[in-house]
Design a protein around this motif. Structure first.
Motif, mmCIF file in Angstrom:
data_model
loop_
_atom_site.group_PDB
_atom_site.id
_atom_site.type_symbol
_atom_site.label_atom_id
_atom_site.label_comp_id
_atom_site.label_asym_id
_atom_site.label_seq_id
_atom_site.Cartn_x
_atom_site.Cartn_y
_atom_site.Cartn_z
ATOM 1 N N ARG A 82 1.274 -1.268 -0.235
ATOM 2 C CA ARG A 82 -0.260 0.063 -0.165
ATOM 3 C C ARG A 82 1.101 1.240 -0.668
ATOM 4 N NH1 ARG A 82 -4.156 -1.741 4.306
ATOM 5 N NH2 ARG A 82 -4.855 -3.608 3.424
ATOM 6 N N CYS A 83 2.331 1.337 -0.207
ATOM 7 C CA CYS A 83 3.393 2.248 0.319
ATOM 8 C C CYS A 83 3.388 2.157 -1.555
ATOM 9 C CB CYS A 83 4.368 1.462 1.616
ATOM 10 S SG CYS A 83 5.199 0.271 0.265
ATOM 11 N N PRO A 84 3.872 3.629 -0.992
ATOM 12 C CA PRO A 84 5.148 4.381 -2.379
ATOM 13 C C PRO A 84 5.603 2.873 -3.401
ATOM 14 C CG PRO A 84 5.184 6.441 -1.113
ATOM 15 C CD PRO A 84 4.511 4.661 -0.446
ATOM 16 N N VAL A 85 5.483 3.223 -4.970
ATOM 17 C CA VAL A 85 6.390 1.626 -5.184
ATOM 18 C C VAL A 85 7.062 2.673 -6.365
ATOM 19 C CG1 VAL A 85 6.324 -0.373 -6.842
ATOM 20 C CG2 VAL A 85 4.410 0.309 -4.814
ATOM 21 N N TRP A 86 8.177 2.191 -6.574
ATOM 22 C CA TRP A 86 9.196 2.946 -7.594
ATOM 23 C C TRP A 86 9.886 2.065 -7.657
ATOM 24 C CZ3 TRP A 86 12.967 7.357 -3.570
ATOM 25 C CH2 TRP A 86 12.088 8.083 -3.380
ATOM 26 N N VAL A 87 10.405 2.251 -8.965
ATOM 27 C CA VAL A 87 10.283 1.446 -10.245
ATOM 28 C C VAL A 87 11.676 1.978 -10.677
ATOM 29 C CG1 VAL A 87 8.857 -0.455 -10.432
ATOM 30 C CG2 VAL A 87 9.631 1.128 -12.071
ATOM 31 N N PHE A 88 13.352 1.058 -10.663
ATOM 32 C CA PHE A 88 14.339 1.367 -11.575
ATOM 33 C C PHE A 88 15.061 0.309 -12.591
ATOM 34 C CE2 PHE A 88 14.042 2.994 -7.481
ATOM 35 C CZ PHE A 88 14.544 4.655 -7.572
ATOM 36 N N PRO A 89 14.344 0.668 -13.435
ATOM 37 C CA PRO A 89 14.639 -0.396 -15.015
ATOM 38 C C PRO A 89 16.064 -0.921 -15.245
ATOM 39 C CG PRO A 89 12.797 1.563 -15.727
ATOM 40 C CD PRO A 89 14.152 1.720 -14.149
ATOM 41 N N ALA A 90 16.504 -1.672 -15.854
ATOM 42 C CA ALA A 90 17.666 -1.666 -16.297
ATOM 43 C C ALA A 90 17.623 -2.888 -17.060
ATOM 44 C CB ALA A 90 18.737 -2.261 -14.771
ATOM 45 N N LEU A 121 5.937 0.558 -19.073
ATOM 46 C CA LEU A 121 6.325 1.621 -17.735
ATOM 47 C C LEU A 121 5.460 2.462 -18.006
ATOM 48 C CD1 LEU A 121 10.511 1.754 -18.632
ATOM 49 C CD2 LEU A 121 8.893 1.266 -16.777
ATOM 50 N N LYS A 122 4.668 2.972 -18.767
ATOM 51 C CA LYS A 122 3.720 3.963 -19.230
ATOM 52 C C LYS A 122 2.372 3.356 -18.451
ATOM 53 C CE LYS A 122 4.128 7.033 -23.345
ATOM 54 N NZ LYS A 122 4.846 6.372 -24.449
ATOM 55 N N ILE A 123 1.662 2.381 -18.482
ATOM 56 C CA ILE A 123 1.023 1.633 -17.944
ATOM 57 C C ILE A 123 0.735 1.832 -16.074
ATOM 58 C CG2 ILE A 123 -0.093 -0.520 -17.015
ATOM 59 C CD1 ILE A 123 -0.448 -1.365 -19.794
ATOM 60 N N LEU A 124 2.184 1.610 -15.374
ATOM 61 C CA LEU A 124 2.878 1.267 -14.071
ATOM 62 C C LEU A 124 2.556 2.807 -13.709
ATOM 63 C CD1 LEU A 124 5.939 -1.444 -14.349
ATOM 64 C CD2 LEU A 124 3.748 -1.629 -13.305
ATOM 65 N N SER A 125 3.007 3.751 -14.559
ATOM 66 C CA SER A 125 3.149 5.455 -13.920
ATOM 67 C C SER A 125 1.708 5.634 -13.817
ATOM 68 C CB SER A 125 3.959 6.336 -15.458
ATOM 69 O OG SER A 125 4.618 6.335 -15.279
ATOM 70 N N LYS A 126 0.811 5.540 -15.010
ATOM 71 C CA LYS A 126 -0.785 5.873 -15.261
ATOM 72 C C LYS A 126 -1.288 5.019 -13.409
ATOM 73 C CE LYS A 126 -2.653 6.954 -19.537
ATOM 74 N NZ LYS A 126 -2.985 6.370 -20.502
ATOM 75 N N MET A 127 -0.579 4.125 -13.152
ATOM 76 C CA MET A 127 -1.059 3.007 -11.874
ATOM 77 C C MET A 127 -0.326 3.591 -10.920
ATOM 78 S SD MET A 127 -1.750 -0.368 -13.301
ATOM 79 C CE MET A 127 -0.312 -1.143 -13.066
ATOM 80 N N GLY A 128 -0.171 4.391 -10.691
ATOM 81 C CA GLY A 128 1.241 5.718 -9.786
ATOM 82 C C GLY A 128 2.263 4.902 -9.357
ATOM 83 N N VAL A 129 2.941 3.986 -9.550
ATOM 84 C CA VAL A 129 4.167 3.464 -9.771
ATOM 85 C C VAL A 129 5.035 4.766 -10.341
ATOM 86 C CG1 VAL A 129 6.016 1.962 -10.493
ATOM 87 C CG2 VAL A 129 3.076 0.851 -9.952
ATOM 88 N N LYS A 130 5.907 4.702 -9.383
ATOM 89 C CA LYS A 130 7.154 5.848 -10.128
ATOM 90 C C LYS A 130 8.435 5.011 -10.654
ATOM 91 C CE LYS A 130 9.205 10.237 -8.431
ATOM 92 N NZ LYS A 130 9.904 11.104 -7.404
ATOM 93 N N VAL A 131 8.095 5.408 -11.984
ATOM 94 C CA VAL A 131 9.186 4.679 -12.915
ATOM 95 C C VAL A 131 10.360 6.109 -12.979
ATOM 96 C CG1 VAL A 131 9.698 4.282 -15.457
ATOM 97 C CG2 VAL A 131 7.389 4.332 -14.144
ATOM 98 N N PHE A 132 12.226 5.562 -12.847
ATOM 99 C CA PHE A 132 13.007 6.435 -12.488
ATOM 100 C C PHE A 132 13.289 5.807 -13.997
ATOM 101 C CE2 PHE A 132 13.540 8.578 -8.571
ATOM 102 C CZ PHE A 132 12.140 8.498 -7.318
ATOM 103 N N GLU A 133 13.561 6.648 -14.401
ATOM 104 C CA GLU A 133 14.503 6.718 -16.078
ATOM 105 C C GLU A 133 15.689 5.766 -16.124
ATOM 106 O OE1 GLU A 133 14.235 9.169 -19.576
ATOM 107 O OE2 GLU A 133 12.446 9.751 -18.809
ATOM 108 N N ALA A 134 16.085 4.833 -16.616
ATOM 109 C CA ALA A 134 17.487 4.584 -17.336
ATOM 110 C C ALA A 134 18.417 5.201 -17.757
ATOM 111 C CB ALA A 134 17.112 2.636 -17.732
#
Ligand code: CTP
Length: 400
Positions: free
Chosen positions: A115-123, A138-151
């Motif tokens: 339930r907490c913030p989720v951050w992803v760091f693609p590699a 990545l767009k789907i995840l962003s829309k769902m509230g996941v914070k995506v850190f660009e590679a």
């Protein structure tokens, strides 16, 4: 900078996983409690032994830790435990699974439970990263509230050069520190909280008490501390052992002890939140020796205790906020509003015993908040941690 923060680090199978060992070390060094969940693919790049040693916690890779014994790793508890879920590195496969709700490993199950913030760091390699499928996920995840850190751009394990590198562990640590150290309403505020029951001694072995568990007051103290407040918790006897190490705990037993401590502390605090279930009456005399049974009835002579909250209401300054609780069984709004006025409060948190699951015993609570302008706000049945969040949010918007 991260003391008391709980971070769940998910590691999936990319060569960048070696950087996650540094990340664990940096986060632990900042005071965070770190637990690692890794996929089997990640085993090719880092060992659970290194990660367990660095995080000081066992590493979770499977739903079961001992299938024969039926000992399983509770992904729901882990998801709820975390203040932040980091997935670093996040491979194309893990990102795709997350984007589509696929749950075939314990890391994905934790993600779905969090339930907490989720951050992803693609590699990954540059072409995999640039591929339309990965970008769409990545767009789907962003829309769902996941914070995506660009590679980031640079040399890749394939020998090619381009965009696909995971952010450096130092940068990830700095982002996490920034997240948890943003200034909030509570940063630097001194908050005094009362919690638990009081025990009023009858003789050396007996007392008059009540069923208060103290859980609501402790949840408020933990939440306020995690929001950056300086918290003093004056607590009657409870069985609670988990308290944020930043909270200053003052343990008391009786109403009179609680009153003495609170009256000394209150003038210097910004906000008082009084959740304790204080005894209204105490034996006039405490017997020095155990009272012996005889054939007659026994009457106890009781005298009124000090109204701790009411006393603070009398000395409250203009810029202090004072919040009380009211536990009622009937005419709830009327009685709570009367208490709010009589005790000179800014707001009162009402628990109605008519509401199933509400009150001071269980893990959940259902509250209604009334402020001094007679605004009434009703909340649903929630865990005491979530209720604490609602209460602190409400207070942060009050004007003294
Ligand atoms: N309170 C207090 N000191 C007391 C009694 C109550 O500080 N001696 C505080 C509680 O912590 C709570 C609020 O006053 O925040 C209301 O407590 P409650 O027991 O509901 O109200 P009382 O004023 O005791 O009235 P009654 O028991 O008659 O309903």
């Amino acid at each position: 900078m991260l003391r008391g923060k709980k971070i769940l680090l998910g590691i999936s199978g990319s060569i960048a996983a070696y950087k996650s060992t540094y990340l664990v070390r940096y986060l632990v060094k900042e005071g965070a409690e770190v637990k690692v969940v890794m996929t089997h693919a990640a085993l090719d790049f880092v060992t659970p032994v290194s990660l367990a040693t660095l995080s000081k916690n066992p590493v979770i890779m499977d739903f079961y830790s001992d299938r024969e014994a039926g000992t399983w790793n509770n992904h729901v508890e882990l998801g709820l435990w975390a203040d932040l879920l980091l997935i670093a590195p996040a491979t194309a496969n893990t990102l795709a699974n997350m984007a589509h709700g696929i749950c075939d490993n314990v890391l994905l199950a934790c993600y779905l439970s969090a339930r907490c913030p989720v951050w992803v760091f693609p590699a990954m390699d540059l072409d995999m990263y640039a591929n339309a499928s990965t970008q769409a996920n990545l767009k789907i995840l962003s829309k769902m509230g996941v914070k995506v850190f660009e590679a980031t751009e640079g040399e890749l394990a394939s020998g090619l050069s381009g965009k696909g590198r995971m952010q450096e562990p130092e940068e990830i640590r700095d982002e996490v520190v920034h997240l948890f150290n943003q200034k909030t309403y509570w940063s630097g505020k001194h908050v005094l909280i009362t919690a638990g029951p009081t025990y009023e001694a009858i003789d050396p072995v007996r007392f008059i008490g009540n069923h208060s568990s103290g859980k609501m007051g402790y949840a408020l103290a933990n939440k306020a501390a995690s929001e950056g407040a300086q918290v003093t918790l004056v607590s009657g006897p409870t069985a609670i052992t988990e308290l944020d190490p930043r909270v200053d705990l003052v343990s008391v037993v009786s109403a009179s002890e609680m009153n003495n401590k609170v009256q000394a502390l209150f003038p210097s605090v910004d906000v008082g939140i009084f959740a304790a279930a204080v005894a209204d009456y105490t034996p006039r005399q405490v017997s020095d020796t155990k009272i012996k049974k005889n054939d007659n009835e026994l009457s106890l002579d009781l005298v009124k205790t000090q109204d701790i909250l009411g006393n603070c209401g009398k000395i409250k300054s203009e810029d202090q906020l004072l919040i009380g609780f009211a536990l009622e069984t009937n005419d709830e709004i009327k009685y709570a509003t009367e208490k709010l006025k009589k005790k000179n409060l800014n707001a009162i948190i009402l628990n109605s015993l008519k509401d199933e699951g509400a009150g001071f015993k269980g893990d959940n609570n259902k509250i209604t908040i009334i402020d001094k302008n007679n605004n009434i706000l009703e909340f649903g049945l929630k865990s005491k941690t979530e209720v604490a969040n609602d209460i602190l949010n409400f207070i942060s918007k009050l004007k003294s």
